[in-house]
Enzyme design. Structure first.
Site, PDB file in Angstrom:
ATOM      1  N   ILE A   1       0.840  -1.195   0.000  1.00 56.14           N
ATOM      2  CA  ILE A   1       0.000   0.000   0.000  1.00 56.14           C
ATOM      3  C   ILE A   1       0.877   1.247   0.000  1.00 56.14           C
ATOM      4  O   ILE A   1       1.731   1.412   0.876  1.00 56.14           O
ATOM      5  CB  ILE A   1      -0.927   0.024   1.232  1.00 56.14           C
ATOM      6  CG1 ILE A   1      -1.678  -1.307   1.382  1.00 56.14           C
ATOM      7  CG2 ILE A   1      -1.904   1.183   1.142  1.00 56.14           C
ATOM      8  CD1 ILE A   1      -2.409  -1.434   2.702  1.00 56.14           C
ATOM      9  N   ASP A   2       0.678   2.113  -0.987  1.00 49.28           N
ATOM     10  CA  ASP A   2       1.314   3.423  -0.961  1.00 49.28           C
ATOM     11  C   ASP A   2       0.699   4.234   0.169  1.00 49.28           C
ATOM     12  O   ASP A   2      -0.472   4.046   0.505  1.00 49.28           O
ATOM     13  CB  ASP A   2       1.096   4.116  -2.314  1.00 49.28           C
ATOM     14  CG  ASP A   2       1.713   5.499  -2.352  1.00 49.28           C
ATOM     15  OD1 ASP A   2       2.833   5.652  -1.834  1.00 49.28           O
ATOM     16  OD2 ASP A   2       1.081   6.419  -2.889  1.00 49.28           O
ATOM     17  N   LYS A   3       1.477   5.141   0.747  1.00 42.95           N
ATOM     18  CA  LYS A   3       0.990   5.897   1.907  1.00 42.95           C
ATOM     19  C   LYS A   3       0.194   7.134   1.520  1.00 42.95           C
ATOM     20  O   LYS A   3      -0.947   7.327   1.954  1.00 42.95           O
ATOM     21  CB  LYS A   3       2.171   6.301   2.790  1.00 42.95           C
ATOM     22  CG  LYS A   3       1.773   7.175   3.987  1.00 42.95           C
ATOM     23  CD  LYS A   3       2.974   7.636   4.759  1.00 42.95           C
ATOM     24  CE  LYS A   3       3.803   8.624   3.980  1.00 42.95           C
ATOM     25  NZ  LYS A   3       3.100   9.932   3.782  1.00 42.95           N
TER      26      LYS A   3
END
Length: 631
Positions: free
Chosen positions: A317-319
């Site tokens: 997951i990208d932040k």
């Protein structure tokens, strides 16, 4: 692309039209034979001529593993039985599935080509009077970049200071201060100052070109994934054909039965074994589930991605703009020297209202949210990469400096307690702005990217589904760890460029087998394409990320992602149940045929009856989770 969309539209119309006749047939209402045969044959050839032709080619080559040969047998069997609508709808659904996959790849290529078109085609080279073609610029050349221009090539700043928006590359929402000696990437945006850049990579090797190349390679690799039915057909189709041939000669030469009886049994065997139910079980399940997803607010670009959702064991997951909102907010206001929080924020906002720095508007917004007056200032001066100076017309001490601690330390002494407080906030992943006068420090303002309100629930649901969440971000490690701790994620990989994210996904694939990637930026595109299934949000994601992704969330709801995972799992179990049931029934009737206890009437019952039950079971997916997600 428009031609493919038009073909897809006609396929959908054709599927709806023929479905009407299929339901009439199942209810006992049929067209006369002389009308039905040419009518449905025309539709079959119109929509499935390529599949039929490829099936005939596979038959000529004895390529029994070909899915097109399997479709040819299914359609031929249905037409032999007189079930013309069934044969036609099977081939339309199959062609529709293939068309959706082709469109998914074509749209991804189109989006990346569009990105390339936005890049500068020419650049200004130092000491040259005319711009030159970007492809001719060699390593070591000094390139001139004006404020507001996109960075055309990777390089190192030789002269000038500015702040550069690298969100397209790193995903970091805040523009970075850049000074001589700093590295900047092609595809990022020069926000303010005039820069001289020494090129470190030719255009073909630039960061943005590598992103395009990696995304194309990953998409093409994905398109080669074999489907279950193709693997199954390698054994099922030739086995049935060989069994039928064997049975003709076995009954005639060994059992001394009449040749015509063995031939009739073999013909019943082939009719019973016609894989209509097997072939149709997967597309009907897939399209029912995809229709469910669409009505719930998600676009799934093909059946293989839905199946992949049901198999994933981990999610990268990208932040920024996925787990967080992507806009910094003021979290702490700490006054020093007896000043109040209100005075500190009012003065800081009065100065920052004249600044172009990305954090400035966040400070102004915080003051306006509290209905505080913004102090009037004069003699504003912005020092790029450091902060700003101004004379406040409200405060007792007019001269003020605001910016990084290092900027304040250039002119003023700062108490050790002040420095320690800043370091404490920085260790929490926050950005800190200091405010000082000639006499003393007035205080500090801490900011951080706000976490989405549904992020914690999203992560906890993933864990409940036994899916391991991992943060992959281009942001700093301490910032990423702070966000991870708040929402319950244990694994974090930070400071990643696009190549690093892609490599991290590759490592996760080796560890977990099936991995999803959830991201929103150009920098996420290679990782999105490399993962078994890539997920992006239409309202948040960059166009390239959206096209590289295989699943698009249309309604900006994180809770939809776990729902899609459960839908994928339910789809897989439905397909397995359909196939198991179809094979079991066919095995029973194949046995009856070999014992001469079957006939064409029973063959029709077995084929049409199983196909109908498979369709009805698959259609249940259209209502899966409706009470849970559409509330």
């Amino acid at each position: 692309m428009m031609e493919q969309t038009l073909k897809l539209r006609w396929l959908i119309i054709g599927a709806v039209f023929i479905s009407f006749f299929e339901f009439l047939s199942l209810s006992g209402t049929r067209l006369p034979h002389l009308i039905a045969l040419p009518f449905f044959l025309a539709f079959t050839l119109l929509f499935g001529y390529q599949t039929i032709w490829h099936g005939l080619q596979a038959l000529a080559k004895l390529d029994f593993k070909s899915i097109n040969l399997l479709m040819l047998i299914a359609v031929s069997g249905a037409f032999y039985l007189g079930e013309y609508p069934e044969g036609t709808i099977v081939i339309i659904l199959f062609t529709l599935a293939e068309r959706l996959e082709d469109i998914g790849i074509a749209k991804s290529q189109s989006a990346l080509d569009s990105l390339a078109n936005k890049m500068p085609k020419t650049v200004w080279v130092k000491d040259q009077e005319q711009p030159v073609d970007i492809s001719t610029v060699s390593v070591g050349t000094i390139v001139l970049i004006k404020p507001g221009q996109m960075i055309p090539l990777d390089g190192i700043i030789k002269s000038g200071v500015s702040f550069v928006d690298e969100s397209a590359i790193t995903g970091e929402p805040l523009a970075k201060d850049k000074r001589p000696g700093d590295l900047i990437f092609a595809g990022s945006l020069n926000k303010q100052g005039f820069l001289e850049l020494e090129v470190t990579k030719p255009f073909a090797d630039s960061t943005i070109e590598k992103i395009r190349e990696m995304t194309f390679n990953a998409i093409q690799h994905k398109a080669e994934t074999q489907k279950f039915i193709e693997r199954f057909s390698q054994y099922y189709t030739p086995a049935i054909i060989l069994l039928a041939i064997f049975w003709i000669f076995f009954t005639w030469m060994i059992l001394n039965r009449p040749f015509t009886q063995g031939f009739a049994d073999a013909l019943a065997l082939l009719v019973i074994a016609c894989p209509c139910a097997l072939v149709i079980s997967t597309p009907v399940s897939i399209f029912s589930a995809i229709g469910n997803a669409s009505s719930s607010g998600a676009l799934i670009k093909g059946g293989r991605y839905l199946e992949a959702l049901g198999q994933i064991k981990a999610m990268a997951i990208d932040k920024t703009r996925t787990l967080t909102i992507g806009e910094p907010i003021v979290t702490d206001i700490v006054p020093f020297g007896g000043h109040s929080k209100e005075l500190l924020l009012s003065c800081a906002a009065g100065i920052e209202k004249l600044s172009e720095h990305p954090l400035a508007q966040s400070i102004v917004n915080a003051a306006q949210k509290q209905n505080l007056p913004l102090h009037e200032v004069q003699n504003f001066e912005s020092i790029v990469g450091k902060g700003a100076k101004a004379d406040c017309m409200v405060c007792e001490d007019e001269h003020h400096c605001i910016g990084k601690l290092q900027f304040i330390l250039e002119e003023h002494k700062v108490p050790q307690a002040f420095i320690e407080q800043i370091e404490a906030y920085q260790n929490q992943g926050k950005t800190v702005i200091a405010v000082s006068t000639h006499k003393e420090v007035e205080g500090m303002i801490a900011l951080e990217d706000e976490i989405r309100p549904d992020s914690q629930e999203f992560v906890s649901t993933l864990k409940r589904l036994n899916i391991q969440p991992i943060i992959l971000t281009g942001d700093h490690l301490n910032v990423a760890q702070t966000v991870a701790k708040k929402i319950g994620i244990d694994q974090v990989k930070a400071d990643l460029l696009p190549q690093g994210k892609a490599q991290a996904v590759q490592d996760l694939l080796q560890k977990y087998g099936k991995v999803a990637m959830f991201g929103d930026g150009i920098n996420d595109a290679p990782a999105l394409a490399l993962a078994n299934v890539g997920i992006s949000m239409s309202s948040l994601g960059n166009d390239t990320a959206i096209e590289a992704a295989s699943v698009i969330i249309l309604n900006d709801q994180l809770r939809l992602i776990p729902f899609l995972i459960e839908l994928g799992r339910k789809t897989l179990s439905t397909i397995k149940a359909n196939i198991t049931f179809a094979i079991a029934v066919k095995l029973v009737f194949i046995t009856l045929a070999l014992l001469s206890l079957s006939n064409l009437a029973l063959a029709i019952f077995a084929d049409v009856g199983v196909t109908l039950l498979v369709i009805l079971n698959s259609l249940r997916l259209t209502k899966f989770g409706s009470g849970k997600i559409r509330k």
